[in-house]
Structures are given as structure tokens and as C-alpha cells.
Design a protein around this motif. Structure first.
Motif, PDB file in Angstrom:
ATOM      1  N   ASN A  47     -42.389  15.940  74.399  1.00 53.23           N
ATOM      2  CA  ASN A  47     -41.582  16.682  73.440  1.00 53.23           C
ATOM      3  C   ASN A  47     -42.484  17.068  72.268  1.00 53.23           C
ATOM      4  O   ASN A  47     -42.905  16.209  71.495  1.00 53.23           O
ATOM      5  CB  ASN A  47     -40.407  15.826  72.971  1.00 53.23           C
ATOM      6  N   THR A  48     -42.779  18.343  72.135  1.00 57.52           N
ATOM      7  CA  THR A  48     -43.838  18.809  71.242  1.00 57.52           C
ATOM      8  C   THR A  48     -43.329  19.318  69.906  1.00 57.52           C
ATOM      9  O   THR A  48     -42.177  19.704  69.751  1.00 57.52           O
ATOM     10  CB  THR A  48     -44.633  19.943  71.917  1.00 57.52           C
ATOM     11  N   CYS A  49     -44.248  19.331  68.943  1.00 59.31           N
ATOM     12  CA  CYS A  49     -44.027  19.893  67.611  1.00 59.31           C
ATOM     13  C   CYS A  49     -45.003  21.059  67.439  1.00 59.31           C
ATOM     14  O   CYS A  49     -46.131  20.999  67.917  1.00 59.31           O
ATOM     15  CB  CYS A  49     -44.270  18.831  66.554  1.00 59.31           C
ATOM     16  N   ALA A  50     -44.555  22.117  66.750  1.00 55.90           N
ATOM     17  CA  ALA A  50     -45.423  23.270  66.542  1.00 55.90           C
ATOM     18  C   ALA A  50     -45.459  23.711  65.091  1.00 55.90           C
ATOM     19  O   ALA A  50     -45.968  24.782  64.776  1.00 55.90           O
ATOM     20  CB  ALA A  50     -44.968  24.444  67.417  1.00 55.90           C
ATOM     21  N   VAL A  51     -44.950  22.866  64.186  1.00 58.14           N
ATOM     22  CA  VAL A  51     -44.868  23.272  62.787  1.00 58.14           C
ATOM     23  C   VAL A  51     -46.255  23.417  62.173  1.00 58.14           C
ATOM     24  O   VAL A  51     -46.435  24.125  61.183  1.00 58.14           O
ATOM     25  CB  VAL A  51     -44.007  22.276  61.990  1.00 58.14           C
ATOM     26  N   ARG A  52     -47.245  22.774  62.768  1.00 55.68           N
ATOM     27  CA  ARG A  52     -48.618  22.932  62.301  1.00 55.68           C
ATOM     28  C   ARG A  52     -49.561  22.844  63.489  1.00 55.68           C
ATOM     29  O   ARG A  52     -49.237  22.276  64.532  1.00 55.68           O
ATOM     30  CB  ARG A  52     -48.966  21.876  61.249  1.00 55.68           C
ATOM     31  N   GLN A  53     -50.771  23.402  63.332  1.00 55.44           N
ATOM     32  CA  GLN A  53     -51.725  23.453  64.433  1.00 55.44           C
ATOM     33  C   GLN A  53     -52.142  22.059  64.885  1.00 55.44           C
ATOM     34  O   GLN A  53     -52.333  21.807  66.083  1.00 55.44           O
ATOM     35  CB  GLN A  53     -52.959  24.261  64.022  1.00 55.44           C
ATOM     36  N   ARG A  54     -52.266  21.154  63.941  1.00 53.27           N
ATOM     37  CA  ARG A  54     -52.696  19.798  64.285  1.00 53.27           C
ATOM     38  C   ARG A  54     -51.726  19.141  65.261  1.00 53.27           C
ATOM     39  O   ARG A  54     -52.128  18.399  66.159  1.00 53.27           O
ATOM     40  CB  ARG A  54     -52.826  18.956  63.015  1.00 53.27           C
ATOM     41  N   ALA A  55     -50.427  19.417  65.089  1.00 52.19           N
ATOM     42  CA  ALA A  55     -49.425  18.837  65.984  1.00 52.19           C
ATOM     43  C   ALA A  55     -49.590  19.379  67.404  1.00 52.19           C
ATOM     44  O   ALA A  55     -49.480  18.632  68.385  1.00 52.19           O
ATOM     45  CB  ALA A  55     -48.026  19.132  65.466  1.00 52.19           C
ATOM     46  N   GLU A  56     -49.859  20.671  67.524  1.00 50.66           N
ATOM     47  CA  GLU A  56     -50.089  21.252  68.849  1.00 50.66           C
ATOM     48  C   GLU A  56     -51.360  20.688  69.472  1.00 50.66           C
ATOM     49  O   GLU A  56     -51.399  20.388  70.675  1.00 50.66           O
ATOM     50  CB  GLU A  56     -50.170  22.776  68.754  1.00 50.66           C
ATOM     51  N   ASP A  57     -52.397  20.533  68.667  1.00 53.22           N
ATOM     52  CA  ASP A  57     -53.658  19.987  69.174  1.00 53.22           C
ATOM     53  C   ASP A  57     -53.476  18.557  69.680  1.00 53.22           C
ATOM     54  O   ASP A  57     -54.073  18.165  70.691  1.00 53.22           O
ATOM     55  CB  ASP A  57     -54.727  20.018  68.081  1.00 53.22           C
ATOM     56  N   ARG A  58     -52.648  17.789  68.986  1.00 54.34           N
ATOM     57  CA  ARG A  58     -52.402  16.414  69.420  1.00 54.34           C
ATOM     58  C   ARG A  58     -51.703  16.383  70.775  1.00 54.34           C
ATOM     59  O   ARG A  58     -52.015  15.544  71.630  1.00 54.34           O
ATOM     60  CB  ARG A  58     -51.559  15.676  68.380  1.00 54.34           C
ATOM     61  N   ALA A  59     -50.735  17.277  70.983  1.00 57.58           N
ATOM     62  CA  ALA A  59     -50.026  17.319  72.258  1.00 57.58           C
ATOM     63  C   ALA A  59     -50.967  17.700  73.394  1.00 57.58           C
ATOM     64  O   ALA A  59     -50.946  17.091  74.474  1.00 57.58           O
ATOM     65  CB  ALA A  59     -48.860  18.305  72.181  1.00 57.58           C
ATOM     66  N   ARG A  60     -51.817  18.693  73.148  1.00 60.42           N
ATOM     67  CA  ARG A  60     -52.768  19.108  74.180  1.00 60.42           C
ATOM     68  C   ARG A  60     -53.774  18.003  74.477  1.00 60.42           C
ATOM     69  O   ARG A  60     -54.134  17.747  75.633  1.00 60.42           O
ATOM     70  CB  ARG A  60     -53.478  20.394  73.737  1.00 60.42           C
ATOM     71  N   GLY A  61     -54.218  17.324  73.420  1.00 56.79           N
ATOM     72  CA  GLY A  61     -55.150  16.221  73.612  1.00 56.79           C
ATOM     73  C   GLY A  61     -54.519  15.076  74.396  1.00 56.79           C
ATOM     74  O   GLY A  61     -55.166  14.466  75.260  1.00 56.79           O
ATOM     75  N   PHE A  62     -53.270  14.789  74.117  1.00 59.50           N
ATOM     76  CA  PHE A  62     -52.571  13.730  74.845  1.00 59.50           C
ATOM     77  C   PHE A  62     -52.482  14.066  76.331  1.00 59.50           C
ATOM     78  O   PHE A  62     -52.762  13.217  77.191  1.00 59.50           O
ATOM     79  CB  PHE A  62     -51.172  13.532  74.261  1.00 59.50           C
ATOM     80  N   LEU A  63     -52.101  15.291  76.648  1.00 60.07           N
ATOM     81  CA  LEU A  63     -51.981  15.685  78.055  1.00 60.07           C
ATOM     82  C   LEU A  63     -53.329  15.646  78.765  1.00 60.07           C
ATOM     83  O   LEU A  63     -53.416  15.249  79.935  1.00 60.07           O
ATOM     84  CB  LEU A  63     -51.364  17.086  78.153  1.00 60.07           C
ATOM     85  N   TYR A  64     -54.371  16.038  78.073  1.00 57.48           N
ATOM     86  CA  TYR A  64     -55.720  15.950  78.655  1.00 57.48           C
ATOM     87  C   TYR A  64     -56.056  14.495  78.980  1.00 57.48           C
ATOM     88  O   TYR A  64     -56.580  14.188  80.070  1.00 57.48           O
ATOM     89  CB  TYR A  64     -56.743  16.528  77.676  1.00 57.48           C
ATOM     90  N   ASN A  65     -55.754  13.585  78.058  1.00 55.99           N
ATOM     91  CA  ASN A  65     -56.033  12.167  78.292  1.00 55.99           C
ATOM     92  C   ASN A  65     -55.226  11.621  79.464  1.00 55.99           C
ATOM     93  O   ASN A  65     -55.706  10.761  80.223  1.00 55.99           O
ATOM     94  CB  ASN A  65     -55.736  11.355  77.031  1.00 55.99           C
TER      95      ASN A  65
END
Length: 385
Positions: A47-65
Motif C-alpha cells: 500500500n503505497t504513498c505518493a505525497v512525496r518522491q521519497r515515499a515512492e522511492d521507499r516503496a520501489r526499494g522495498f519491492l526490489y529487496n
């Protein structure tokens, strides 16, 4: 036969956490059981957040891991379902950005038909509306969550009654513009305007207030607070988020009179400069904000005010920033969530304004305001919005 399991990994605000509780309810209604962690589940919902770029980057990083973990272990990974605010990118771009995604679930398709799974047994989040009609130029929420739609009074009170009977003592009413519950209208389609006219300017954008009806008599949200307060088992009521332009006098009077309503009021300002507020399309002036704060404190001197502020918005001059500094000293907010601006693709601000304040300068301004507002609180990390 082994039951299938699910696990929800949530990024973002209280609304996202509330959505995750409802997603869990949908899964358990279909016979799934919750896994202990994402390494052991059959289906992983992010369940993602997009209010700031850092939040999107964290979601992408999590999925990569996640993908790396299962690849390195030689194990079959779970089915990955993406939901939340990042759906604003559209399916095609999301699959391109994150090819590990198996399914995309628009967050507005998460219904209220099944029992919500709540882990907090004292306080319950209750969404009273979904979506947002306030197209602030920097904000992605109207594009990720759609047009605002209020739940019925009946359905909300049924949920409150059920919670009261289960022993809950505190509730938090949630909405992107919670005070405008019951007042939304179709208004003018900002997104359609932007799609049809690539050369529009700030002057082409109608004010956010035009997206809502004006209340006749007691505002619907005040009536809702009064009805919720009738449940003896409910001892405390919170609500978020609010806008100064829909903080009606009747609401201020109700807060002053009704001690079940929490004495902490979170009232975002975003900027202390009228010029910046206009470019943000916030729909109010700093003078209106001060008026609301003064009325709240007159209604009850015990009321504590918190806020949100964005620094480094497009074309924010040093003089405009100093106006925010001066307002911070005047208002004396007890909590301030300060964010450094980064443009969100697809928003009006991204289309019509330059991101022309250097990161180093944004960070300096963040540090100044954080020190003024949060000096007596736990130090916050910089937020990039």
C-alpha cells in the motif's frame, strides 16, 4: 488444505493505514489468514504513498529487496499486488517502473462491505469520505484517490456503534477535507482542464472552495460530530485533515463546547505567505488562518494547534519564507510537519511552475522552521513532498 496467507506492507499516512485495515478485512472475508511477515505470505499487498518522491522511492526499494531475497534463496516469491496513491501513474507506467508487480488494485476499489481488521483495540480510524476535490497545485492526492465522495451518516454511525460495542473508546474521523464532509459537488474538472489545455496558467484554475457547497445552517460535519458524541462508550473523538477555509464557526463552537473532541487540532497552513498560498491554490490567506486560530483559542484556551508547512515551493523568495518564519513565531505551533518541496508529476504545480529553489536552500529553510516549531519536541527528519 493449507489456507492461503496475505501480508500488507503500508507506507504513508493514517488514511493509508486505515485502507490497509479494510484490505485485510477483504482478504480475511475470502478465507486468507495474515502471515507473520512478507517472507512467509502467498500474497503481498504493498500500500503505497505518493505525497512525496521519497515515499515512492521507499516503496520501489522495498519491492526490489523482496525480489532479491526470494531470488537469492531460490524460493518462489509471493504474488505482489500494488495499491495506494502510486496508482496515479497508471498501470502501464507502474508495470514499467516495477516489473515485479503482478496486479494493481486501485485504492478506491477497497470497499466497506467486510469487517475491518483492526490491531489497535482502543482507537479506531474511520474514513468518512474518500478522494479529494481540493486541487492544491503541489498535491497528487486528487489524482491518486479520485473525486471526493462522502459516506452516508447512517453507515458511519453504524460503524461507530459496532466499535463502541466492541470496547473502542477513541475514534479518529478521516478525510482529505474532513470538515467538508457532506458538502462535495462535481464542480469543475481540474484534471480535464489540464488535459485539454497544456498551456493553462494559475489564473485558469478555479478556487478550491468552488468544489464544495456552502452549508445551510449547521454544517453536516458538525452534525456528525454531535451524533458520534452521543455514544457513551466513545470518550475521545479526533479528526483530520482540515483546511482553514472550511473550518466553520459552528465547528469551532462545537469543539469549544464538546469536550469529547480532542484538544489537539491539526490545521495545515503550508505557507505563511499569501503569494505562495495563491500559487499553491490553497483557497485562503494567512489572515484567514490566524482568524481561525484565534477563534479556536478563544473557544478553549487549552486547545493545542499543529500544522503542516512546505518550504521551497516554486518561486518562494527569501521574503516569502521570512513571512512563514514570522507566522511560526506568532502562532506558536506545538507540532509542525515541515516538508521540502519536490514537484509531483501530473500536478498543476509540476506543469506550470519551475522547481527553482536549490535543495541546499530548502534544507536550510527546513532547519530554521523545525528549530522554531519543534524545538521542544522530538527532532523530526526532513520531509520531501
Amino acid at each position: 488444505m493449507k489456507q492461503k496467507s496475505y501480508y500488507i506492507h503500508t507506507f504513508g499516512c493514517q488514511s493509508n493505514k486505515s485502507d490497509s485495515e479494510r484490505i485485510a478485512g477483504d482478504y480475511e472475508a475470502r478465507g486468507f489468514v495474515e502471515a507473520k511477515n512478507w517472507r512467509e505470505c502467498d500474497e503481498l499487498i504493498v500500500n503505497t504513498c505518493a505525497v512525496r518522491q521519497r515515499a515512492e522511492d521507499r516503496a520501489r526499494g522495498f519491492l526490489y529487496n523482496v525480489v532479491v531475497y526470494f531470488h537469492d534463496k531460490g524460493l518462489q516469491r509471493p504474488k505482489i499486488i500494488l495499491t495506494g496513491c502510486m496508482v496515479h501513474h497508471g498501470n502501464e507506467k507502474l508495470y514499467e517502473m516495477m516489473p515485479m508487480i503482478d496486479e494493481i488494485l486501485p485504492i478506491n476499489e477497497v470497499g466497506f462491505n467486510n469487517a475491518t481488521v483492526r490491531k489497535d483495540k482502543k482507537n479506531a480510524w474511520i474514513p468518512i469520505s474518500v478522494g479529494c476535490n481540493s486541487f492544491c497545485t503541489y498535491c497528487i492526492v486528487p489524482y491518486s484517490r479520485g473525486r471526493e465522495k462522502s459516506r452516508s451518516m447512517e453507515s458511519i454511525l453504524q460503524e461507530v456503534e459496532k466499535l463502541a460495542n466492541e470496547g473502542f473508546e477513541e475514534i479518529t474521523l478521516l478525510g482529505m477535507n474532513v470538515n467538508s464532509w457532506g458538502l462535495e459537488k462535481l464542480g469543475i474538472g481540474f484534471r480535464k482542464l489540464m488535459m485539454e489545455n497544456k498551456n493553462f496558467t494559475r489564473e485558469d484554475l478555479p478556487d478550491n472552495q468552488s468544489q464544495y457547497l456552502q452549508p445551510e445552517g449547521t454544517p453536516p460535519f458538525v452534525k456528525l460530530l454531535q451524533e458520534v458524541s452521543k455514544f457513551d462508550q466513545i470518550k475521545k473523538i479526533r479528526f483530520m485533515s482540515s483546511n482553514p477555509w472550511d473550518f466553520h464557526d459552528e465547528l469551532i463552537a462545537e469543539i469549544g463546547r464538546n469536550k469529547k473532541i480532542d484538544r489537539y487540532v491539526h490545521l495545515p497552513i503550508q505557507s505563511g505567505s499569501n503569494g505562495v498560498l495563491y500559487r499553491m491554490n490553497r483557497g485562503y490567506t494567512k489572515e484567514r488562518y490566524v482568524e481561525v486560530v484565534e477563534k479556536l483559542r478563544k473557544a478553549d484556551p487549552e486547545i493545542v494547534i499543529g500544522t503542516d508547512i512546505v518550504v521551497g515551493f516554486a518561486n518562494e523568495s527569501e521574503a516569502e519564507f521570512e513571512e512563514t518564519v514570522a507566522l511560526a513565531k506568532q502562532i506558536d505551533w506545538k507540532v509542525g510537519f515541515v516538508a521540502m518541496y519536490s514537484p509531483r508529476p501530473g500536478t498543476a504545480g509540476w506543469r506550470i511552475y519551475p522547481d527553482n529553489i536549490p535543495h541546499k536552500e530548502k534544507k536550510r529553510r527546513w532547519e530554521i522552521l523545525d528549530q522554531i516549531i519543534n524545538k521542544d519536541n522530538l527532532h523530526q527528519r526532513p520531509i520531501v513532498i
